[in-house]
Design a protein around this motif. Sequence first.
Motif, short mmCIF file in Angstrom:
data_model
loop_
_atom_site.label_atom_id
_atom_site.label_comp_id
_atom_site.label_asym_id
_atom_site.label_seq_id
_atom_site.Cartn_x
_atom_site.Cartn_y
_atom_site.Cartn_z
N ALA A 149 -6.16 -7.39 -4.86
CA ALA A 149 -7.05 -6.61 -5.42
C ALA A 149 -8.37 -7.21 -5.36
N ASP A 150 -8.42 -8.56 -5.16
CA ASP A 150 -9.93 -9.21 -5.13
C ASP A 150 -10.34 -8.79 -3.76
N THR A 151 -9.56 -9.04 -2.77
CA THR A 151 -9.85 -8.67 -1.20
C THR A 151 -10.08 -7.09 -1.16
N TRP A 152 -9.51 -6.29 -2.01
CA TRP A 152 -9.74 -4.64 -1.76
C TRP A 152 -11.05 -4.41 -2.29
N LEU A 153 -11.27 -5.20 -3.39
CA LEU A 153 -12.74 -4.72 -4.18
C LEU A 153 -13.83 -5.27 -3.20
N ARG A 154 -13.72 -6.64 -2.66
CA ARG A 154 -14.72 -7.24 -1.92
C ARG A 154 -15.03 -6.37 -0.73
N ASP A 155 -13.99 -5.80 -0.27
CA ASP A 155 -14.33 -5.17 1.25
C ASP A 155 -14.83 -3.84 0.99
N ARG A 156 -14.79 -3.24 -0.25
CA ARG A 156 -15.15 -1.74 -0.32
C ARG A 156 -16.87 -1.60 -0.37
N ASP A 157 -17.18 -0.54 0.30
CA ASP A 157 -18.71 -0.16 -0.02
C ASP A 157 -19.11 0.57 -1.02
N LEU B 150 1.91 -11.64 -10.11
CA LEU B 150 3.00 -11.00 -9.31
C LEU B 150 2.71 -10.84 -7.85
N GLU B 151 3.62 -10.90 -7.07
CA GLU B 151 3.56 -10.58 -5.63
C GLU B 151 3.61 -9.09 -5.65
N LEU B 152 3.11 -8.56 -4.40
CA LEU B 152 2.93 -7.04 -4.49
C LEU B 152 4.06 -6.24 -4.74
N ALA B 153 5.30 -6.86 -4.09
CA ALA B 153 6.65 -6.44 -3.90
C ALA B 153 7.32 -6.38 -5.28
N GLU B 154 7.01 -7.26 -6.20
CA GLU B 154 7.46 -7.64 -7.40
C GLU B 154 6.94 -6.47 -8.41
N ILE B 155 5.92 -5.75 -8.05
CA ILE B 155 5.64 -4.62 -8.99
C ILE B 155 6.35 -3.61 -8.90
N THR B 156 7.03 -3.13 -9.99
CA THR B 156 8.06 -1.87 -9.86
C THR B 156 7.67 -0.67 -10.61
N PRO B 157 8.07 0.31 -10.51
CA PRO B 157 7.70 1.63 -11.23
C PRO B 157 8.15 1.33 -12.74
N SER C 86 -14.37 -5.06 -14.05
CA SER C 86 -13.92 -5.20 -15.56
C SER C 86 -12.49 -4.57 -15.59
N LEU C 87 -12.30 -3.54 -15.03
CA LEU C 87 -10.83 -2.99 -15.18
C LEU C 87 -9.83 -4.17 -14.61
N LEU C 88 -9.97 -4.67 -13.78
CA LEU C 88 -9.12 -5.56 -13.25
C LEU C 88 -8.91 -6.81 -14.13
N ASP D 260 2.17 -13.07 3.47
CA ASP D 260 2.61 -14.55 3.10
C ASP D 260 2.60 -14.59 1.66
N LYS D 261 3.22 -13.94 0.90
CA LYS D 261 3.62 -14.22 -0.73
C LYS D 261 2.14 -13.75 -1.37
N VAL D 262 1.34 -12.74 -0.82
CA VAL D 262 0.26 -12.22 -1.52
C VAL D 262 0.61 -11.44 -3.01
N THR D 263 -0.45 -11.99 -3.80
CA THR D 263 -0.17 -11.63 -5.32
C THR D 263 -1.20 -10.31 -5.66
N PHE D 264 -0.84 -9.76 -6.53
CA PHE D 264 -1.81 -8.56 -6.82
C PHE D 264 -3.03 -8.98 -7.17
N GLU D 265 -3.35 -10.09 -7.56
CA GLU D 265 -4.75 -10.58 -7.80
C GLU D 265 -5.57 -10.56 -6.63
N LEU D 266 -4.99 -11.41 -5.59
CA LEU D 266 -5.43 -12.08 -4.44
C LEU D 266 -5.89 -10.54 -3.58
#
Length: 232
Positions: free
Chosen positions: A79-87, A111-118, A98-100, A71-77
Amino acid sequence: MGEKRSFGQITRLPSGRIRARYLGPDEFRHSAPYTFATKGDAEAWLVDERRLLAAGTWQPPKTRVKAKLLDKVTFELYADTWLRDRDLKPRTRQHYRSLLDRQLLPTFGHLELAEITPDSVRNWHALTGTATPTLRAHAYGLMRTILGTAERDELITRNPCYVRGAGNSVRVHKVKPLTLKELEVVVAAMPPQRQVMTLLAAWCAMRFGELAELRRGDLNLRTGIIHVRRAV
């Protein structure tokens, strides 16, 4: 080790975070899509999963998370979820955060994930961090990993991060090793308690953190062996 329970299993990970999982009606083991700070939070998640099973409305946790993320997930959302869930180790987590915050989110966060282009990734790489190539390489590598997970989660059709060589860095300044004469001058100028450390750094290629943590028992003067067991 996991704690035995009537429903599900709770395990404390090396990082101190708590993982919750259970055996589903499909005979597969399902884990929470994120780890928890406290045992109580993990137990509450298991209780909610059991209610879904009892009500007949259960779906695998990953399926529910994927539907929500679509449902229109942004890169920030994401990435935050990805980082939170990593051990991750605390210093690694801090570095990624800091890199983020400094390198990636100002450009891609909204940007939404699908909006990030090469093209957008190539433009970012060409214009960002040219004076700090190592930091830029780390940021690119992190973004490529995060979007690689999004691709495996089927949130995007293809990872847009494929800039050739972007994960590697070239030194801005070429390091010129000391000559033997220069090394002799440096060692002589050091305080007496630092002279051996300076020689070990020069001849054994040890990092400062390893040198600072050396103990008497790490040096075997009979065999000429140094045991590097710790770092600071």
